[in-house]
Scaffold this motif. Structure first.
Motif, PDB file in Angstrom:
ATOM      1  N   GLN A  50     -36.389   5.869  22.130  1.00  0.00           N
ATOM      2  CA  GLN A  50     -35.575   6.928  21.559  1.00  0.00           C
ATOM      3  C   GLN A  50     -36.078   7.334  20.176  1.00  0.00           C
ATOM      4  O   GLN A  50     -36.018   8.501  19.804  1.00  0.00           O
ATOM      5  CB  GLN A  50     -34.114   6.507  21.503  1.00  0.00           C
ATOM      6  CG  GLN A  50     -33.487   6.458  22.881  1.00  0.00           C
ATOM      7  CD  GLN A  50     -32.063   5.957  22.854  1.00  0.00           C
ATOM      8  OE1 GLN A  50     -31.679   5.208  21.985  1.00  0.00           O
ATOM      9  NE2 GLN A  50     -31.287   6.383  23.838  1.00  0.00           N
ATOM     10  N   LEU A  51     -36.592   6.384  19.406  1.00  0.00           N
ATOM     11  CA  LEU A  51     -37.120   6.700  18.080  1.00  0.00           C
ATOM     12  C   LEU A  51     -38.360   7.592  18.160  1.00  0.00           C
ATOM     13  O   LEU A  51     -38.654   8.330  17.228  1.00  0.00           O
ATOM     14  CB  LEU A  51     -37.453   5.414  17.310  1.00  0.00           C
ATOM     15  CG  LEU A  51     -36.269   4.659  16.733  1.00  0.00           C
ATOM     16  CD1 LEU A  51     -36.706   3.292  16.220  1.00  0.00           C
ATOM     17  CD2 LEU A  51     -35.609   5.462  15.615  1.00  0.00           C
ATOM     18  N   SER A  52     -39.086   7.512  19.267  1.00  0.00           N
ATOM     19  CA  SER A  52     -40.315   8.297  19.404  1.00  0.00           C
ATOM     20  C   SER A  52     -40.059   9.723  19.890  1.00  0.00           C
ATOM     21  O   SER A  52     -40.993  10.494  20.043  1.00  0.00           O
ATOM     22  CB  SER A  52     -41.284   7.587  20.356  1.00  0.00           C
ATOM     23  OG  SER A  52     -40.773   7.614  21.676  1.00  0.00           O
ATOM     24  N   THR A  53     -38.814  10.087  20.119  1.00  0.00           N
ATOM     25  CA  THR A  53     -38.486  11.442  20.557  1.00  0.00           C
ATOM     26  C   THR A  53     -38.212  12.335  19.351  1.00  0.00           C
ATOM     27  O   THR A  53     -38.166  11.866  18.210  1.00  0.00           O
ATOM     28  CB  THR A  53     -37.246  11.454  21.472  1.00  0.00           C
ATOM     29  OG1 THR A  53     -36.102  11.086  20.692  1.00  0.00           O
ATOM     30  CG2 THR A  53     -37.403  10.503  22.648  1.00  0.00           C
ATOM     31  N   ASP A  54     -38.015  13.601  19.612  1.00  0.00           N
ATOM     32  CA  ASP A  54     -37.687  14.558  18.558  1.00  0.00           C
ATOM     33  C   ASP A  54     -36.180  14.627  18.310  1.00  0.00           C
ATOM     34  O   ASP A  54     -35.690  15.562  17.687  1.00  0.00           O
ATOM     35  CB  ASP A  54     -38.189  15.961  18.945  1.00  0.00           C
ATOM     36  CG  ASP A  54     -39.704  16.024  18.962  1.00  0.00           C
ATOM     37  OD1 ASP A  54     -40.335  15.232  18.232  1.00  0.00           O
ATOM     38  OD2 ASP A  54     -40.258  16.851  19.704  1.00  0.00           O
ATOM     39  N   MET A  55     -35.461  13.640  18.782  1.00  0.00           N
ATOM     40  CA  MET A  55     -34.012  13.602  18.649  1.00  0.00           C
ATOM     41  C   MET A  55     -33.635  13.542  17.160  1.00  0.00           C
ATOM     42  O   MET A  55     -34.238  12.801  16.399  1.00  0.00           O
ATOM     43  CB  MET A  55     -33.512  12.344  19.379  1.00  0.00           C
ATOM     44  CG  MET A  55     -32.026  12.232  19.538  1.00  0.00           C
ATOM     45  SD  MET A  55     -31.554  10.686  20.385  1.00  0.00           S
ATOM     46  CE  MET A  55     -32.290  10.871  21.993  1.00  0.00           C
ATOM     47  N   GLY A  56     -32.657  14.326  16.763  1.00  0.00           N
ATOM     48  CA  GLY A  56     -32.184  14.290  15.388  1.00  0.00           C
ATOM     49  C   GLY A  56     -31.486  12.972  15.081  1.00  0.00           C
ATOM     50  O   GLY A  56     -31.094  12.231  15.984  1.00  0.00           O
ATOM     51  N   ALA A  57     -31.316  12.706  13.786  1.00  0.00           N
ATOM     52  CA  ALA A  57     -30.727  11.432  13.357  1.00  0.00           C
ATOM     53  C   ALA A  57     -29.332  11.228  13.930  1.00  0.00           C
ATOM     54  O   ALA A  57     -29.001  10.134  14.408  1.00  0.00           O
ATOM     55  CB  ALA A  57     -30.692  11.358  11.840  1.00  0.00           C
TER      56      ALA A  57
END
Length: 135
Positions: free
Chosen positions: A76-83
């Protein structure tokens, strides 16, 4: 809960899945290697091929569980997901825990959570490797 697709697992992982399912649903002292072997479709000797003892099997199972959770968080940290979305996803039990989520919801959630906590304390007590995972 851990044993949904056993036929797709390698022998060692199948033994781990069955053992963790049994450990999380009954008292640790009542789980036997014979019972795990029967449920996993292997011989007791087959378990000893991969694990020294029931305690070793528990230790490996807990470490495997931590690895799965850590891998999911790293993914999940490697995605472009916002904080905000990232933090929310970490509290989404179904996303983070997958099949493990079943034990934290529903009618017997409190009992299951207590059993899981007991299992974790047992693992910490019996395994230096598990103790090192939690610092």
């Amino acid at each position: 809960m851990f044993t949904t697709n056993l036929e797709n697992l390698e022998t060692r992982d199948r033994i781990l899945a069955v053992a963790m399912d049994m450990f999380s649903s009954r008292d640790y002292s009542k789980v036997t290697l014979k019972g795990i072997a029967e449920a996993a479709g292997v011989t007791k000797g087959g378990i000893y091929h991969y694990f020294e003892s029931k305690d070793h099997l528990l230790s490996e199972g807990i470490q495997f569980s931590f690895q799965v959770l850590t891998a999911q968080m790293e993914k999940q940290l490697s995605t472009d997901m916002g904080a905000r979305a990232l933090i929310q996803s970490w509290f989404d039990i179904e996303t983070m825990m997958g099949g493990y989520a079943d034990m934290l919801v529903g009618e017997k959630a409190a009992e299951s959570l207590l059993q899981f906590m007991y299992l974790m304390l047992t693992a910490v007590k019996k395994s230096p490797q598990v103790r090192s995972l939690i610092g």
